[in-house]
Enzyme design. Structure first.
Site, short mmCIF file in Angstrom:
data_model
loop_
_atom_site.label_atom_id
_atom_site.label_comp_id
_atom_site.label_asym_id
_atom_site.label_seq_id
_atom_site.Cartn_x
_atom_site.Cartn_y
_atom_site.Cartn_z
N ILE A 85 -26.59 -31.20 12.66
CA ILE A 85 -25.62 -32.25 12.33
C ILE A 85 -24.28 -31.95 12.99
O ILE A 85 -23.77 -30.83 12.88
CB ILE A 85 -25.43 -32.32 10.80
CG1 ILE A 85 -26.78 -32.51 10.10
CG2 ILE A 85 -24.45 -33.44 10.43
CD1 ILE A 85 -26.76 -32.17 8.63
N CYS A 86 -23.72 -32.94 13.65
CA CYS A 86 -22.39 -32.82 14.23
C CYS A 86 -21.41 -33.42 13.22
O CYS A 86 -21.33 -34.64 13.06
CB CYS A 86 -22.31 -33.56 15.55
SG CYS A 86 -20.71 -33.39 16.36
N HIS A 87 -20.71 -32.54 12.51
CA HIS A 87 -19.77 -32.99 11.48
C HIS A 87 -18.67 -31.95 11.36
O HIS A 87 -18.94 -30.75 11.29
CB HIS A 87 -20.50 -33.15 10.15
CG HIS A 87 -19.73 -33.93 9.14
ND1 HIS A 87 -18.50 -33.52 8.67
CD2 HIS A 87 -20.01 -35.07 8.48
CE1 HIS A 87 -18.06 -34.39 7.78
NE2 HIS A 87 -18.95 -35.34 7.65
#
Length: 191
Positions: A85-87
């Protein structure tokens, strides 16, 4: 010691007062190995889906963010083939926004919000991001199809059977990777 007592408190809070649509629990007796499920939000392409996540809590938690990835395949510009996840909340500053005052509950809630409102300007999957920006109807159709194929049928099984770790369940990820390799490689911008 601080990590163990904090995780114990967080897990207690997650079991007594879970955020809406989110469950999280400890796997076996390992306090640093957690599983979570997020229900797809209403009026999103993920509606009706139940998405499983794996959470690895680092030794330096809460000074380092937990490592979280989707086990259920999801069609999303900020989530790659491996479920990463890109967060911002999952990265340390200066590139990220993790701080020790955050907890697993708030991070899972922010991931649930990311599912409802993707960030196409900081994608892991550039092709999906482009689709989200310039052909939202096609993105929505594909995301709904993936949800029906991978997340809805999971509702019928028991999570404790750990179907996500079955090699046959990883096939959708490999299929998507093979499809991308045959096309022009998508640029991944999230670091």
């Amino acid at each position: 010691m601080q990590r163990a007592s904090r995780l114990k408190r967080e897990l207690q809070m997650l079991s007594t007062e879970p955020p809406p649509g989110i469950t999280c629990w400890q796997t076996e007796e390992k306090i640093d190995d957690l599983q979570a499920q997020i229900v797809g939000g209403t009026e999103t392409p993920y509606e009706g889906g139940l998405f499983s996540l794996e959470i690895k809590v680092p030794e330096r938690y809460p000074f380092e963010p937990p490592k979280i990835r989707f086990l259920t395949p999801i069609y999303h510009p900020n989530i790659d083939n491996s479920g990463r996840i890109c967060h911002d909340a999952l990265k340390l500053p200066p590139k990220g926004a993790w701080k020790p005052s955050l907890n697993i509950s708030t991070v899972l809630t922010s991931i649930q919000l990311l599912m409802a409102e993707p960030n196409p300007d900081d994608p892991l999957m550039a092709d999906i991001s482009s689709e989200f920006k310039y052909n939202k109807q096609l993105f929505t159709e594909k995301a709904q199809k993936w949800t029906q194929e991978h997340a809805v049928q999971k509702n019928m099984g028991v999570v404790e059977n750990n179907k996500e770790n079955n090699p046959d369940q990883a096939a959708p990820f490999r299929k998507r990777e093979a499809q991308q390799e045959s096309e022009e490689p998508a640029k991944r911008t999230c670091v």
